[in-house]
Scaffold this motif. Structure first.
Motif, PDB file in Angstrom:
ATOM      1  N   HIS A  22      10.037   3.265 -28.364  1.00 46.84           N
ATOM      2  CA  HIS A  22       9.481   3.508 -27.397  1.00 46.84           C
ATOM      3  C   HIS A  22       7.988   4.290 -27.739  1.00 46.84           C
ATOM      4  CE1 HIS A  22       8.847   7.993 -27.695  1.00 46.84           C
ATOM      5  NE2 HIS A  22       9.920   7.865 -28.400  1.00 46.84           N
ATOM      6  N   LYS A  82      16.844  -2.634 -21.714  1.00 45.96           N
ATOM      7  CA  LYS A  82      15.431  -2.185 -21.482  1.00 45.96           C
ATOM      8  C   LYS A  82      15.279  -1.142 -20.434  1.00 45.96           C
ATOM      9  CE  LYS A  82      12.606  -5.679 -23.414  1.00 45.96           C
ATOM     10  NZ  LYS A  82      12.594  -4.986 -24.834  1.00 45.96           N
ATOM     11  N   GLY A 112       9.511  -0.330 -16.973  1.00 47.18           N
ATOM     12  CA  GLY A 112       8.485   0.428 -16.509  1.00 47.18           C
ATOM     13  C   GLY A 112       8.160   1.974 -16.856  1.00 47.18           C
ATOM     14  N   THR A 137       4.125   3.765 -20.697  1.00 43.81           N
ATOM     15  CA  THR A 137       3.200   2.864 -21.312  1.00 43.81           C
ATOM     16  C   THR A 137       3.628   1.369 -21.336  1.00 43.81           C
ATOM     17  OG1 THR A 137       4.373   3.669 -23.480  1.00 43.81           O
ATOM     18  CG2 THR A 137       2.119   4.185 -23.263  1.00 43.81           C
ATOM     19  N   ASN A 138       4.966   1.129 -21.509  1.00 43.26           N
ATOM     20  CA  ASN A 138       5.673  -0.183 -21.177  1.00 43.26           C
ATOM     21  C   ASN A 138       7.015   0.230 -21.383  1.00 43.26           C
ATOM     22  OD1 ASN A 138       6.170   0.086 -23.844  1.00 43.26           O
ATOM     23  ND2 ASN A 138       4.780  -1.561 -24.583  1.00 43.26           N
ATOM     24  N   ASP A 139       7.870  -1.048 -21.190  1.00 44.37           N
ATOM     25  CA  ASP A 139       9.294  -1.069 -21.243  1.00 44.37           C
ATOM     26  C   ASP A 139       9.782  -0.523 -22.694  1.00 44.37           C
ATOM     27  OD1 ASP A 139       9.144  -2.100 -18.782  1.00 44.37           O
ATOM     28  OD2 ASP A 139      10.308  -4.291 -19.335  1.00 44.37           O
ATOM     29  N   GLU A 171       6.461   6.077 -25.276  1.00 48.36           N
ATOM     30  CA  GLU A 171       6.177   7.203 -24.532  1.00 48.36           C
ATOM     31  C   GLU A 171       5.314   8.266 -25.002  1.00 48.36           C
ATOM     32  OE1 GLU A 171       7.222   6.598 -20.895  1.00 48.36           O
ATOM     33  OE2 GLU A 171       7.330   4.784 -22.248  1.00 48.36           O
TER      34      GLU A 171
END
Lengths: 193, 199
Positions: A123, A94, A97, A100-102, A125
């Motif tokens: 992802h 993973k 951070g 948006t998220n992992d 992003e």
């Protein structure tokens, strides 16, 4: 539609609608379950081919082996030559951070611990900024690097990695993900000794 | 039903996006490229046709008091079907739209058509209404997506037409670009609608 229906009818209609929905969805779920699982597997297999590009005559298991690293779940495929020697590893980690998220990424390492290539599996992003991590100029700098010859941080944090313009957070997460994959390699090597 | 009139209404004067300003969340969020716009539009069209059809079939059975929950269950069912179907067939597209597919449930266009049209009209008419409104929605999303893709990524439908190192206006693939583009699009579409004799 009538004026004021009895409570019983109201409940009955809602229950019936919900029931039909549930039956229909159970059926659709059954039909699509296998293609979905196959699609996910195909995506992973495609990723392995990319990150282990250049290694010839190798075989690897169908499913990843789970491992804990840096307090986070990871997985790896051990690729072997026909004679049983380890050719390299495809590690799923993973990237922690992201913007948006992992996000899930795969890193391919050869038997000496050098990075062959990276691949982003899933992802969220920002398109046009963060998703630059899937593109050449950024990806290229990781190839051939090892755990010890690099300061695994972006340049802004006094490391060696060139961040993507206007996507430092994504670059940081990506770099951390690669670092985790290298830690997986280190752990596996120590276990073998 | 007058199809030419319906077309004019759903594509221009009463277009879900530019005429009624419904469904702004997916409109602004997924239109970073033309392909995403079409994908989202067609997914919504499918849900709209399905939900309009079923709700029109059940219009005399569903009690008025609980019509909204009943509509939502029907809509949510179709959305889940789209979600699973896309994952099974167009995996790549699902990867980009992923987050927004479940949100079709709360897209006002769908509940709006169910309430305003499907619950009062015949099955065939409701089905066609769903198709036209869905295509009108897709049409707006496609235009918005195309403009943002050209300005923001320098590409049309994923095909880049600018040199490698040429910098594009990144703003347009980001959220502010969506608002700016939509604003100008509303101006243009209102002009066209006026010319067509609407409002």
């Amino acid at each position: 539609m009538g004026k004021q229906e009895s409570g019983l009818k109201v409940i009955l209609v809602l229950v019936l609608i919900a029931m039909f929905s549930a039956i229909l969805l159970a059926y659709v779920n059954q039909v699509t379950r296998e293609p979905i699982a196959a699609n996910k597997k195909a995506e992973t297999q495609k990723a392995i081919k990319v990150v282990l590009a250049g290694l010839k005559d190798i075989s690897y298991p169908e499913n990843p082996t789970d491992i804990q690293i840096d307090n986070s779940g990871a997985g790896y495929f051990e690729a072997k030559y026909d004679n049983g020697k380890t050719a390299g590893y495809a590690v799923i980690v993973k990237g922690p951070g992201g913007f948006t998220n992992d996000f899930d990424m795969m890193v391919g390492l050869d038997s000496s611990g050098k990075i062959i290539d990276t691949y982003v599996l899933d992802h969220k992003e920002t398109p046009g900024l963060g998703d630059g991590m899937q593109k050449e100029p950024f990806k290229n700098q990781f190839r051939g690097r090892q755990l010890n010859d690099t300061e695994w941080k972006v340049k802004k944090d006094k490391g060696d990695i060139d961040a993507i313009t206007a996507a430092t957070i994504t670059s940081r997460a990506f770099t951390k993900g690669v670092w985790r994959a290298l830690q997986v390699y280190k752990t596996l090597r120590e276990d073998q000794k | 039903m007058n199809y030419a009139d319906k077309f004019k209404k759903t594509f221009f004067t009463e277009n879900p996006v530019t005429g009624m300003l419904l469904g702004m969340c997916p409109t602004l969020a997924v239109t970073s490229s033309a392909e995403n716009g079409i994908g989202m539009g067609l997914a919504t069209t499918f849900v709209l046709m399905g939900s309009n059809l079923v709700i029109s079939l059940l219009r005399n059975i569903i009690p008025a008091r609980v019509r909204i929950p009943a509509f939502i269950v029907v809509i949510a069912t179709f959305v889940t079907i789209v979600d699973m179907g896309l994952q099974a067939t167009l995996f790549e597209l699902h990867k980009t739209l992923g987050l927004f597919i479940p949100l079709i449930v709360v897209n006002c266009i769908i509940l709006g058509r169910a309430e305003a049209f499907a619950s009062k009209n015949s099955v065939l008419q409701s089905f066609i209404d769903g198709l036209f409104n869905g295509l009108g929605f897709t049409f707006s999303l496609f235009i918005l997506g195309t403009i943002r893709e050209i300005l923001g990524s320098g590409a049309i439908l994923g095909m880049t037409f600018i040199p490698e190192n040429f910098r594009t206006v990144l703003l347009f693939v980001l959220a502010p670009g969506a608002f700016i583009t939509l604003g100008f699009m509303l101006v243009g579409m209102n002009r066209i609608s006026k010319a067509l004799g609407g409002k």
